[in-house]
Scaffold this motif. Sequence first.
Motif, PDB file in Angstrom:
ATOM      1  N   ILE A  22       7.997  -1.649  -2.670  1.00 34.20           N
ATOM      2  CA  ILE A  22       6.655  -1.232  -3.072  1.00 34.20           C
ATOM      3  C   ILE A  22       6.375  -1.715  -4.486  1.00 34.20           C
ATOM      4  O   ILE A  22       7.186  -1.520  -5.398  1.00 34.20           O
ATOM      5  CB  ILE A  22       6.522   0.303  -2.988  1.00 34.20           C
ATOM      6  N   ASP A  23       5.252  -2.378  -4.660  1.00 33.40           N
ATOM      7  CA  ASP A  23       4.844  -2.854  -5.979  1.00 33.40           C
ATOM      8  C   ASP A  23       4.108  -1.719  -6.702  1.00 33.40           C
ATOM      9  O   ASP A  23       2.983  -1.377  -6.334  1.00 33.40           O
ATOM     10  CB  ASP A  23       3.934  -4.075  -5.843  1.00 33.40           C
ATOM     11  N   PRO A  24       4.725  -1.121  -7.714  1.00 31.56           N
ATOM     12  CA  PRO A  24       4.074   0.009  -8.401  1.00 31.56           C
ATOM     13  C   PRO A  24       2.786  -0.380  -9.112  1.00 31.56           C
ATOM     14  O   PRO A  24       1.966   0.473  -9.443  1.00 31.56           O
ATOM     15  CB  PRO A  24       5.145   0.474  -9.404  1.00 31.56           C
ATOM     16  N   LEU A  29      -4.003  -0.741  -1.690  1.00 36.40           N
ATOM     17  CA  LEU A  29      -4.107  -0.622  -0.231  1.00 36.40           C
ATOM     18  C   LEU A  29      -3.725   0.769   0.228  1.00 36.40           C
ATOM     19  O   LEU A  29      -4.464   1.409   0.990  1.00 36.40           O
ATOM     20  CB  LEU A  29      -3.242  -1.674   0.452  1.00 36.40           C
ATOM     21  N   PHE A  30      -2.565   1.260  -0.233  1.00 34.24           N
ATOM     22  CA  PHE A  30      -2.158   2.605   0.174  1.00 34.24           C
ATOM     23  C   PHE A  30      -3.175   3.635  -0.282  1.00 34.24           C
ATOM     24  O   PHE A  30      -3.530   4.557   0.461  1.00 34.24           O
ATOM     25  CB  PHE A  30      -0.776   2.957  -0.381  1.00 34.24           C
ATOM     26  N   PRO A 295       6.285   1.187   2.812  1.00 29.27           N
ATOM     27  CA  PRO A 295       4.953   0.951   2.229  1.00 29.27           C
ATOM     28  C   PRO A 295       3.860   1.914   2.692  1.00 29.27           C
ATOM     29  O   PRO A 295       2.857   2.066   1.988  1.00 29.27           O
ATOM     30  CB  PRO A 295       4.633  -0.488   2.662  1.00 29.27           C
ATOM     31  N   TRP A 296       4.026   2.544   3.864  1.00 31.04           N
ATOM     32  CA  TRP A 296       2.985   3.459   4.356  1.00 31.04           C
ATOM     33  C   TRP A 296       3.276   4.919   4.004  1.00 31.04           C
ATOM     34  O   TRP A 296       2.666   5.838   4.526  1.00 31.04           O
ATOM     35  CB  TRP A 296       2.790   3.297   5.857  1.00 31.04           C
ATOM     36  N   VAL A 297       4.212   5.128   3.078  1.00 27.48           N
ATOM     37  CA  VAL A 297       4.566   6.479   2.610  1.00 27.48           C
ATOM     38  C   VAL A 297       4.641   6.464   1.093  1.00 27.48           C
ATOM     39  O   VAL A 297       4.993   5.451   0.479  1.00 27.48           O
ATOM     40  CB  VAL A 297       5.922   6.932   3.196  1.00 27.48           C
ATOM     41  N   ARG A 298       4.301   7.587   0.477  1.00 33.50           N
ATOM     42  CA  ARG A 298       4.574   7.804  -0.941  1.00 33.50           C
ATOM     43  C   ARG A 298       5.279   9.152  -1.063  1.00 33.50           C
ATOM     44  O   ARG A 298       4.952  10.106  -0.362  1.00 33.50           O
ATOM     45  CB  ARG A 298       3.294   7.796  -1.776  1.00 33.50           C
ATOM     46  N   VAL A 341      15.065   7.842  -7.513  1.00 27.25           N
ATOM     47  CA  VAL A 341      16.107   6.845  -7.773  1.00 27.25           C
ATOM     48  C   VAL A 341      15.568   5.486  -7.346  1.00 27.25           C
ATOM     49  O   VAL A 341      15.164   5.307  -6.201  1.00 27.25           O
ATOM     50  CB  VAL A 341      17.402   7.143  -6.996  1.00 27.25           C
ATOM     51  N   ALA A 342      15.551   4.520  -8.258  1.00 26.25           N
ATOM     52  CA  ALA A 342      15.127   3.147  -7.950  1.00 26.25           C
ATOM     53  C   ALA A 342      13.813   3.156  -7.174  1.00 26.25           C
ATOM     54  O   ALA A 342      12.827   3.717  -7.612  1.00 26.25           O
ATOM     55  CB  ALA A 342      16.236   2.421  -7.187  1.00 26.25           C
TER      56      ALA A 342
END
Length: 375
Positions: A22-24, A29-30, A295-298, A341-342
């Motif tokens: 995931i690009d912070p 999009l999300f 990518p479809w979760v945060r 973490v990461a």
Amino acid sequence: MNEIETLDFEIRALMKAGVRPIDPDDDSLFNDLALRTFRYQWQHNLVYQRYCERRMLSPERVKHWSEIPAVPTTAFKHLPLTTFPPEEAQAIYRTSGTTQGSEQRGTHYIRDRSLYEASLRPNLAYHLFPDAKRLPIYVLFWHPNELAQSSLAHMISDAVEQHGTAESRYVFSAAGLDSASLAESLDAAVANNTPVCLMGVMYTFVYFLDWCAEHGKRWQLPKGSRLMDTGGSKGKVREIARNDLYALYSEVLGIPSTMCVNEYGMTELGSQFYDCSLHSAYLREWQPRHKVIVPWVRTQIVDPTTFVPLPAGQTGLLRHLDLANLYSVLALQTEDLGVVVADGFEVLGRASGAELRGCSLAVEDVLAARRNGNG
């Protein structure tokens, strides 16, 4: 397509693009999909709408996914949280039974099982089968025919269908774990130099490891063999630390810890989380073991009392926003402790006592929203 069909299509497209870091710096999009999902759920789930209004929040006021009100997972024990009539569900998943009876089991009504599978398949393949190999899969858990309302049973069954060979089979049933039969299959795997995959819950693996100790059995399974476990002991077997369990997997089965993947999921979520260990080993890029966010979760770590997001490195409650929950509730507040973490998080166990006071009050809020609206 109408608005919800378009949203469904776009979420599936994101899932189809697969798992990737995931690009912070590019959350657009999300954020767009999450805000549109929130609006849809606010419009079609009146209890959730009232719950949000009690917090003075609405689609007009929420400008970022991190502001979307989260519902405690325990609320799923008390009422259906859906955007559609529950009787129209394609599948009904329930949490494990408790002494309180079936009415106290969390229930997730799945409107479209194919959306659940669209999330499940690329995630599991990425973390457990990055080499795209089909293997004999031996399952130390119930077949879905015997446990139809278990999301885990369906998940594992789908994995067998997508990644297993004809030799794949279940070695657990109402009669218990068939350790002798599994041992014979592992003997054959070594003799034929055939890598295998073992999948199940932690307590069935501990049963099998104890059986192996009693019968003096151990293997050096062929290179490429792997293992996925999930859950805890649930009071069914002796407690065992995670690192000690990995050591036993290596000692008894000959599967190194890098090829052992722990899955973290819950009935109320449409997506799952997996350790990075196997995929990192496949790429030969070592990194500390942690759960990877797709990518479809945060996922956020929040203060147990105030629910305010905490900075990286601090321990708090895990909150997940999952687009696979399009037809239920996007934002879920768990009772699990974790730390960032990461590109993911570590699960540190279940919160208890005072740590859960905030969750209890939030559940009361959900129930109050239903009563006030006669929902």
